[in-house]
Design a protein around this motif. Structure first.
Motif, PDB file in Angstrom:
ATOM      1  N   ARG A   3       0.828  -1.203   0.000  1.00 18.99           N
ATOM      2  CA  ARG A   3       0.000   0.000   0.000  1.00 18.99           C
ATOM      3  C   ARG A   3       0.872   1.267   0.000  1.00 18.99           C
ATOM      4  N   ASN A   7       0.849   4.131  -2.960  1.00 20.56           N
ATOM      5  CA  ASN A   7       0.565   5.545  -2.696  1.00 20.56           C
ATOM      6  C   ASN A   7       1.724   6.452  -3.087  1.00 20.56           C
ATOM      7  N   ASP A 104      -0.255   8.385   4.156  1.00 19.07           N
ATOM      8  CA  ASP A 104      -0.330   7.038   3.593  1.00 19.07           C
ATOM      9  C   ASP A 104       0.747   6.791   2.535  1.00 19.07           C
ATOM     10  N   ARG A 157      -6.630   2.379  -6.685  1.00 19.14           N
ATOM     11  CA  ARG A 157      -6.223   2.214  -5.284  1.00 19.14           C
ATOM     12  C   ARG A 157      -6.562   0.816  -4.782  1.00 19.14           C
TER      13      ARG A 157
END
Length: 158
Positions: A3, A7, A104, A157
């Motif tokens: 993740r 990002n 993030d 995403r």
């Protein structure tokens, strides 16, 4: 990590789509390792600055590069939130920049270090945000010529 890398790559690709300059740094890559390939492939054409200081602000060429760009708003992404990211954010704030910490698109090995550093950076004056929020904030409107490109980045995403 997946993740985080997604990002960071969204931030890189979004910045490129919006012609926002990118400063890429690595902390003593010969000892700590280079940027992972999954991120490095998105940085093609971006100049790399290596450093041995924790803060980017103390690294060779970083402050000069910032001055050349003439920007006042700085987005910060990267690893070791409690060391390099945090010290960079503090240095940028001290130098008068408006710092946006993309929560993030940063990480630490330990959750407590991450949470404490994000909180401390916020208390010091950094704006804590997310990759999706920043991307749409940079667009400002759905009629922006890069809206579809940025929207596509967000929709992928994980």
């Amino acid at each position: 990590h997946k993740r985080l890398f997604e990002n960071v790559n969204r931030m890189i690709d979004g910045a490129k789509a919006l012609n926002i300059p990118i400063i890429w740094t690595e902390q003593i890559p010969d000892k700590l390792g280079a940027t992972v390939d999954v991120v490095k492939e998105h940085l093609e054409g971006v100049e790399l600055l290596t450093k041995n200081t924790f803060s980017c602000c103390g690294g060779p060429g970083f402050n000069e590069k910032l001055e050349q760009l003439g920007k006042t708003q700085i987005l910060v992404c990267g690893i070791e939130t409690h060391v390099c990211v945090y010290q960079t954010a503090l240095g940028l704030l001290q130098d008068g920049y408006h710092v946006h910490l993309v929560r993030d698109a940063i990480c630490s090995r330990h959750k407590a270090d991450y949470l404490t550093s994000v909180d401390n950076a916020s208390q010091a004056g950094a704006v804590v945000t997310t990759a999706e929020t920043v991307l749409f904030q940079m667009l400002q409107k759905s009629t922006h010529e890069q809206f579809r490109a940025v929207s596509k980045l967000v929709k992928t995403r994980g």
